[in-house]
Design a protein around this motif. Structure first.
Motif, PDB file in Angstrom:
ATOM      1  N   PRO A  40      29.207  43.242  41.910  1.00  0.00           N
ATOM      2  CA  PRO A  40      29.304  43.304  40.465  1.00  0.00           C
ATOM      3  C   PRO A  40      30.955  43.444  39.952  1.00  0.00           C
ATOM      4  N   VAL A  41      30.569  42.903  38.801  1.00  0.00           N
ATOM      5  CA  VAL A  41      31.848  43.102  37.895  1.00  0.00           C
ATOM      6  C   VAL A  41      32.053  44.315  37.345  1.00  0.00           C
ATOM      7  N   ASP A  42      32.177  45.276  37.804  1.00  0.00           N
ATOM      8  CA  ASP A  42      32.326  46.761  37.495  1.00  0.00           C
ATOM      9  C   ASP A  42      33.724  47.332  37.120  1.00  0.00           C
ATOM     10  N   SER A  43      33.650  48.522  36.934  1.00  0.00           N
ATOM     11  CA  SER A  43      35.007  49.230  36.698  1.00  0.00           C
ATOM     12  C   SER A  43      36.064  48.887  37.720  1.00  0.00           C
ATOM     13  N   HIS A  44      35.775  49.080  38.886  1.00  0.00           N
ATOM     14  CA  HIS A  44      36.577  48.895  40.190  1.00  0.00           C
ATOM     15  C   HIS A  44      36.938  47.646  40.061  1.00  0.00           C
TER      16      HIS A  44
END
Length: 331
Positions: free
Chosen positions: A104-108
């Motif tokens: 996923p394109v998450d905060s990390h």
């Protein structure tokens, strides 16, 4: 020096340093991993490979740095890589970095892209460009081409999502940041379990999701069309759902069958090409069901190995050529 001579020099050079940011290489699926194919192609050109995982990126006094390991890759299902000793390196020492961390394109993920942008500003070529990685959510990016997509709504509001399902009947609900078919639900005209699906995906109204009219053409496959520097590979991969499934994703059990692009496919490509080129995107995957684009993948496009195996193509080599040409244009 002519562009052709410059490109040839870049292709043959053994001084090109290529970094790759990816998921743990020990955990990839040897048989079908696209990133491995890209690394084979780069190594075949004599380029040196440098391996990073997302957590190896850091910033020191305003410079992007990495805890980097030299990498060798092999065409051996029992022994496909070797890693050398770690060393700290300014990422600007690398000529090109492939950002191949899966969603996923998450905060990390986004923090890693921020760090890569520091190297990009110092002159390193990042594939795909960091600005595009920020701007091009794979499901929302396609919404800019409203004439190419099925009826769609994006919302976290229960009433909006219910109204869309009531209007269109068969509806697909999905998160905006997933991959491999995770979190995708098919709700029929009767709306059974609709409330539970909306509640789960939106996290009780706190998270935007997508609802899209169900396309029965999915039975013939969700086709991945790959674009290299804006130009389509002439064969796509139709990911055909297994029995009882509405998801064609290979990770969800779909079967991949390569097919030639149709006139409609080429028309869809023509619609997105200007923006793809404007954003400097070198490697893109369009997802097409029937006559419609459902997503535009820019983070970590896949399906190279399956198409190559069935068609005898060498898509990774084509991408390395495009990267070499981009490096040559930079002088």
């Amino acid at each position: 020096m002519s562009q052709g001579t410059s490109t040839s020099s870049a292709l043959k050079s053994d001084t090109v340093k290529l970094g790759v940011v990816m998921d743990p290489i020990a955990d990839i699926t040897y048989k079908k991993d696209t990133t491995l194919a890209l690394l084979w192609a780069a190594e075949a050109l004599g380029w040196s490979l440098h391996y990073l995982e997302q957590e190896d990126l850091y910033l020191y006094e305003g410079r992007a740095m990495g805890s980097v390991r030299p990498l060798k890759v092999y065409r051996d299902p029992q022994h496909w890589f070797e890693l050398g000793e770690r060393e700290s390196m300014a990422l600007a020492e690398l000529d090109v970095i492939l950002m191949r961390k899966d969603p996923p394109v998450d905060s990390h993920f986004l923090n890693a892209v921020h760090l890569l942008a520091f190297a990009e500003r110092e002159g390193t070529l990042v594939v795909n460009p960091t600005r595009a990685l920020f701007e091009c959510n794979e499901k929302l990016f396609a919404q800019q081409f409203a004439h190419c997509i099925p009826p769609t709504v994006v919302s976290c509001r229960d009433a909006v999502l219910r109204a869309f399902q009531a209007e269109h009947g068969d509806t697909i609900f999905k998160p905006l940041d997933g991959m491999g078919g995770t979190g995708i639900f098919h709700i029929g005209p009767e709306g059974r379990n609709l409330g539970a699906v909306i509640e789960q995906l939106t996290e009780r109204g706190q998270r935007q999701i997508m609802a899209q009219r169900y396309l029965p053409e999915i039975k013939d496959g969700d086709t991945r069309i790959l674009l290299i520097d804006g130009e389509p590979v002439p064969y796509g991969l139709a990911r055909i759902p297994s029995a009882g499934e509405t998801r064609g994703n290979l990770a969800a059990g779909g079967r991949g069958v390569s097919r030639e692009l149709t006139d409609r496919d080429y028309w869809l490509v023509e619609q997105v090409q200007p923006m793809i080129r404007e954003k400097g995107l070198l490697f893109v995957g369009l997802d097409v069901i029937g006559d419609y684009i459902t997503a535009i993948n820019v983070t970590s496009p896949t399906c190279v190995r399956e198409i190559d195996d069935q068609r005898g193509t060498d898509i990774a080599a084509q991408l390395m050529t495009a990267i070499a040409q981009r490096l040559a244009k930079r002088g």
